[in-house]
Design an enzyme around this catalytic site. Structure first.
Site, short mmCIF file in Angstrom:
data_model
loop_
_atom_site.label_atom_id
_atom_site.label_comp_id
_atom_site.label_asym_id
_atom_site.label_seq_id
_atom_site.Cartn_x
_atom_site.Cartn_y
_atom_site.Cartn_z
CE LYS A 153 51.39 39.02 37.72
NZ LYS A 153 49.98 38.57 37.78
CG HIS A 171 51.68 41.60 41.79
ND1 HIS A 171 50.43 41.19 42.19
CD2 HIS A 171 52.26 42.19 42.87
CE1 HIS A 171 50.28 41.50 43.48
NE2 HIS A 171 51.37 42.10 43.91
NE ARG A 229 47.76 43.36 35.12
CZ ARG A 229 47.33 43.42 36.37
NH1 ARG A 229 46.29 44.18 36.68
NH2 ARG A 229 47.94 42.72 37.32
CG ASN A 251 47.88 39.70 34.99
OD1 ASN A 251 48.94 39.25 35.40
ND2 ASN A 251 46.90 40.06 35.79
CB THR A 309 42.84 41.66 36.88
OG1 THR A 309 42.95 42.42 38.09
CG2 THR A 309 43.48 40.30 37.06
NE ARG A 349 45.11 47.61 42.35
CZ ARG A 349 45.20 46.29 42.19
NH1 ARG A 349 46.35 45.67 42.34
NH2 ARG A 349 44.13 45.59 41.87
CG PHE A 393 42.92 31.88 39.61
CD1 PHE A 393 43.99 32.50 40.24
CD2 PHE A 393 41.66 32.42 39.80
CE1 PHE A 393 43.82 33.62 41.04
CE2 PHE A 393 41.46 33.54 40.60
CZ PHE A 393 42.55 34.14 41.22
CE1 TYR A 428 49.68 36.90 42.93
CE2 TYR A 428 51.39 35.45 42.12
CZ TYR A 428 50.68 36.63 42.03
OH TYR A 428 50.98 37.56 41.05
CD GLU A 471 51.83 42.22 47.39
OE1 GLU A 471 50.81 41.51 47.28
OE2 GLU A 471 52.14 43.11 46.56
P1 CMP Z 1 47.88 39.71 40.24
O1 CMP Z 1 47.59 41.17 40.22
O2 CMP Z 1 49.29 39.29 40.37
O3 CMP Z 1 47.03 39.03 41.41
C1 CMP Z 1 46.58 37.70 41.37
C2 CMP Z 1 46.80 37.07 40.04
O4 CMP Z 1 45.99 35.95 39.78
C3 CMP Z 1 46.42 38.04 38.93
O5 CMP Z 1 47.31 39.10 38.88
C4 CMP Z 1 46.37 37.11 37.74
O6 CMP Z 1 47.69 36.77 37.27
C5 CMP Z 1 45.76 35.88 38.38
N1 CMP Z 1 44.31 35.82 38.20
C6 CMP Z 1 43.38 36.65 38.70
N2 CMP Z 1 42.14 36.28 38.33
C7 CMP Z 1 42.30 35.17 37.57
C8 CMP Z 1 41.39 34.30 36.90
N3 CMP Z 1 40.08 34.51 36.95
N4 CMP Z 1 41.91 33.26 36.22
C9 CMP Z 1 43.24 33.05 36.20
N5 CMP Z 1 44.16 33.85 36.83
C10 CMP Z 1 43.68 34.88 37.50
#
Ligand code: CMP
Length: 139
Positions: free
Chosen positions: A9, A115, A102, A112, A91, A85, A57, A49, A126
């Site tokens: 990212k 992905h 992470r 984070n 996450t 994962r 968010f 997304y 994807e």
């Molecule tokens: P990702 O695994 O790419 O999938 C969805 C993304 O949304 C996640 O990683 C984070 O970057 C973001 N995300 C998930 N939960 C939250 C949250 N509670 N607040 C802000 N961003 C979030």
């Protein structure tokens, strides 16, 4: 062998961690099948997304994912979806295990670092969103 999809990212690319993350993935047995550095457009990030469109968010996530370059990857190994994962960690980096991407490189639950697809069906969708069939099968 299974393929999965991953994105380094904008936060991790900007902080100069893309190479270290690629190295960590290779050290964990992933083969890089396809790789492209790009800057996502708003519509690309929105589409990617879309499943989160109703989340509070969502707009912030799309803004973040379009703020700078990302690295798109098709990765292959045995049990790739689940293993990626594990290597990524939770996450929220506050909950991520030691040694995970992470834990090492993420700034926050949103910023984070990486992905990874959450299931084999999602991985197929994807991968097809960003790579052509030829790119996924030529090497
Ligand atoms: P990702 O695994 O790419 O999938 C969805 C993304 O949304 C996640 O990683 C984070 O970057 C973001 N995300 C998930 N939960 C939250 C949250 N509670 N607040 C802000 N961003 C979030």
């Amino acid at each position: 062998m299974q393929k999965t999809f991953s994105i380094i990212k904008p936060d991790a690319v900007a902080s100069g961690k893309a190479g270290k993350i690629l190295s960590l993935l290779e050290d964990n047995g992933f083969r890089i099948v396809a790789l492209r550095m790009t800057k996502l457009s708003t519509s690309q990030a929105e589409g990617f997304y879309a499943v989160h469109a109703e989340r509070p968010f969502y707009r912030s996530l799309v803004t973040f994912m379009t703020e700078g370059p990302v690295v798109l990857m098709a990765l292959e190994r045995e049990d790739a979806v689940k293993k990626l994962r594990e290597v990524m960690g939770a996450t929220n980096p506050a909950n991520a295990a030691e040694g995970t991407v992470r834990k090492l490189y993420a700034e926050s639950i949103e910023r984070n670092a990486i992905h990874g697809s959450d299931a084999p069906e999602t991985a197929a969708q994807e991968l097809a969103y960003f790579f052509t069939t030829v790119e996924l099968n030529q090497l």
